[in-house]
Motif scaffolding. Sequence first.
Motif, mmCIF file in Angstrom:
data_model
loop_
_atom_site.group_PDB
_atom_site.id
_atom_site.type_symbol
_atom_site.label_atom_id
_atom_site.label_comp_id
_atom_site.label_asym_id
_atom_site.label_seq_id
_atom_site.Cartn_x
_atom_site.Cartn_y
_atom_site.Cartn_z
ATOM 1 N N THR A 129 0.995 -1.259 -0.067
ATOM 2 C CA THR A 129 -0.001 0.082 -0.093
ATOM 3 C C THR A 129 0.886 1.373 0.141
ATOM 4 O O THR A 129 0.641 2.082 -0.993
ATOM 5 N N LYS A 130 1.751 1.035 0.849
ATOM 6 C CA LYS A 130 2.842 2.322 0.820
ATOM 7 C C LYS A 130 3.547 2.408 -0.529
ATOM 8 O O LYS A 130 4.375 3.395 -0.710
ATOM 9 N N GLU A 131 3.587 1.600 -1.139
ATOM 10 C CA GLU A 131 4.506 1.524 -2.201
ATOM 11 C C GLU A 131 6.114 1.698 -2.160
ATOM 12 O O GLU A 131 6.592 2.642 -3.129
ATOM 13 N N PHE A 132 6.673 1.017 -1.212
ATOM 14 C CA PHE A 132 7.918 1.245 -1.128
ATOM 15 C C PHE A 132 9.008 0.674 -2.259
ATOM 16 O O PHE A 132 8.566 -0.508 -2.980
ATOM 17 N N PRO A 133 9.835 1.263 -2.402
ATOM 18 C CA PRO A 133 10.584 0.843 -3.733
ATOM 19 C C PRO A 133 11.479 -0.543 -3.335
ATOM 20 O O PRO A 133 12.689 -0.559 -3.000
ATOM 21 N N ILE A 134 10.909 -1.521 -3.573
ATOM 22 C CA ILE A 134 11.592 -2.877 -2.954
ATOM 23 C C ILE A 134 12.804 -3.169 -3.883
ATOM 24 O O ILE A 134 12.623 -3.372 -5.015
ATOM 25 N N ILE A 135 13.852 -3.619 -3.158
ATOM 26 C CA ILE A 135 14.938 -4.196 -3.879
ATOM 27 C C ILE A 135 15.228 -5.574 -3.682
ATOM 28 O O ILE A 135 15.244 -5.899 -2.494
ATOM 29 N N PRO A 136 14.835 -6.634 -4.570
ATOM 30 C CA PRO A 136 14.825 -7.811 -4.491
ATOM 31 C C PRO A 136 16.549 -8.400 -4.159
ATOM 32 O O PRO A 136 17.455 -7.815 -4.641
ATOM 33 N N CYS A 137 16.582 -9.602 -3.310
ATOM 34 C CA CYS A 137 17.893 -10.069 -3.060
ATOM 35 C C CYS A 137 18.174 -11.246 -3.997
ATOM 36 O O CYS A 137 17.539 -12.175 -3.942
ATOM 37 N N ASN A 138 18.907 -10.675 -5.055
ATOM 38 C CA ASN A 138 19.246 -11.764 -6.026
ATOM 39 C C ASN A 138 20.276 -12.721 -5.755
ATOM 40 O O ASN A 138 20.505 -14.009 -6.451
ATOM 41 N N LEU A 139 20.983 -12.616 -4.591
ATOM 42 C CA LEU A 139 22.036 -13.585 -4.036
ATOM 43 C C LEU A 139 21.204 -14.776 -3.808
ATOM 44 O O LEU A 139 21.630 -16.040 -4.149
ATOM 45 N N CYS A 140 20.290 -14.742 -2.825
ATOM 46 C CA CYS A 140 19.781 -15.837 -2.228
ATOM 47 C C CYS A 140 18.273 -16.209 -2.519
ATOM 48 O O CYS A 140 17.753 -17.053 -2.392
ATOM 49 N N GLY A 141 17.561 -15.175 -3.354
ATOM 50 C CA GLY A 141 16.233 -15.134 -3.542
ATOM 51 C C GLY A 141 15.905 -16.396 -4.494
ATOM 52 O O GLY A 141 14.887 -16.703 -4.591
ATOM 53 N N SER A 142 16.796 -16.765 -5.316
ATOM 54 C CA SER A 142 16.704 -17.876 -6.065
ATOM 55 C C SER A 142 16.952 -19.175 -5.824
ATOM 56 O O SER A 142 16.654 -20.357 -6.418
ATOM 57 N N GLN A 143 17.113 -19.335 -4.497
ATOM 58 C CA GLN A 143 17.464 -20.651 -3.953
ATOM 59 C C GLN A 143 16.375 -21.277 -3.370
ATOM 60 O O GLN A 143 15.803 -20.800 -2.134
ATOM 61 N N GLU A 144 15.364 -21.727 -4.071
ATOM 62 C CA GLU A 144 14.198 -22.099 -3.815
ATOM 63 C C GLU A 144 14.106 -23.438 -2.567
ATOM 64 O O GLU A 144 13.127 -23.835 -1.977
ATOM 65 N N ASN A 145 15.162 -24.286 -2.519
ATOM 66 C CA ASN A 145 15.102 -25.317 -1.660
ATOM 67 C C ASN A 145 15.811 -24.978 -0.178
ATOM 68 O O ASN A 145 16.228 -25.864 0.389
ATOM 69 N N LEU A 146 15.632 -23.818 0.018
ATOM 70 C CA LEU A 146 16.157 -23.465 1.520
ATOM 71 C C LEU A 146 15.170 -23.989 2.270
ATOM 72 O O LEU A 146 14.226 -24.289 2.228
ATOM 73 N N GLN A 147 16.013 -24.313 3.448
ATOM 74 C CA GLN A 147 15.350 -24.988 4.657
ATOM 75 C C GLN A 147 14.181 -24.055 5.284
ATOM 76 O O GLN A 147 13.214 -24.420 5.699
#
Length: 295
Positions: free
Chosen positions: A199-217
Motif C-alpha cells: 500500500t505504501k509502495e515502497f521501492p522494494i529491492i529484491p535479493c538476487n543472491l539468495c532469492g533464487s535458492q528455492e530449496n532453502l530450509q
Amino acid sequence: MQTLSKKDKTEFNKLQKRLRREVGKAIADYNMIEDGDKVMVCLSGGKDSYTMLDILLGLQKSAPVHFDLVAVNLDQKQPGFPEHVLPEYLQSINVPYHILERDTYSIVQDMVPEGKTTCGMCSRLRRGTLYAFAEQIQANKIALGHHRDDIIETLFLNMFYGGKLKAMPPKLLADSGRNILIRPMAYCQEEDIVQYAETKEFPIIPCNLCGSQENLQRQSIKQMLKDWEKLQPGRSEIIFRAIQNVAPSQLADTSLFDFNTLSINGIASLNIGDDGPLSPMKQTQVESWEPGAIS
C-alpha cells in the motif's frame, strides 16, 4: 496511497494502527528504546526493513522519550544492485543515512560450494560489518526488521536442523558485548507487513543472491507453518506465546535447571489414611503381591 478508495483507506488506517500498536508494545515490553538512544536502522531494501523504518519514524514523533534514527544499508555488490534506489528514497523522506560498500557477494561465491545455501555466510559477513559500523557512529542500538513469523521459523529451523531450542529474541546483547540488537517488529505478522509495504509502495529491492535458492530450509519451514495455520487458524500465535512462556523445569537442559539436587521438600499429608469420600485411596483398589507370599 492517493488512489485508494475510502474503504481501502479506512482498512489501511486500521492496519497502520495495528502495526504501530504492536511495535510500541514490543518496545515497551523489552525496553528496546530509551531516552537519548541512537538507533541504527538496518535497511536492506526489502518490505520488512522499509516498514520498520516507517513505523519507527511515526513513533518517534509521539514517543515520550527522545531518540535518533539513522538508516544504514550495506551494498554487498550483488550484480545488478540498483544503488540509486535507497539514497533517493531516504532523501525524499529526509532521513539521515549511510551506505556501506563491501563486496561480500564475491566472498560468498568463492567460499560456498555450488548448490549450497549462501544465507549463513552472507548473514555472518553482513552482521560483522554492520556491528562494526554501529560502534563507529556510536549507535547504541541496532534495529533489525525481523517479524513474528521470522522468529517462529527460526525456532523450528534450530529444532529440526540444529538440535537446539532457540529462536530470535526481541532484544539481544551481541556476543562481543558491544552491540544491543532490537527487533521492534517482533509482534508483527508478515502478512500485515506485506500489505503495508504494498500500500505504501515502497521501492522494494529484491535479493538476487539468495532469492533464487528455492530449496532453502527456511522455505520448507515456512510452508509447514502455513499448512498448520490452515488446519488450525491461530496456531502461529500460540507457538509465539510458547516462546514467551518457557518452563525450564519441564525441559531437559541441566544448565537451565538443577535436576541433580532435586529432593522432596513438601510436608507429608496428614490425611493419607482419611476415610472421607474424596480420599484418593478411598476410591482406589490395590492388588499387591510379594515374592514368597503364600497365595
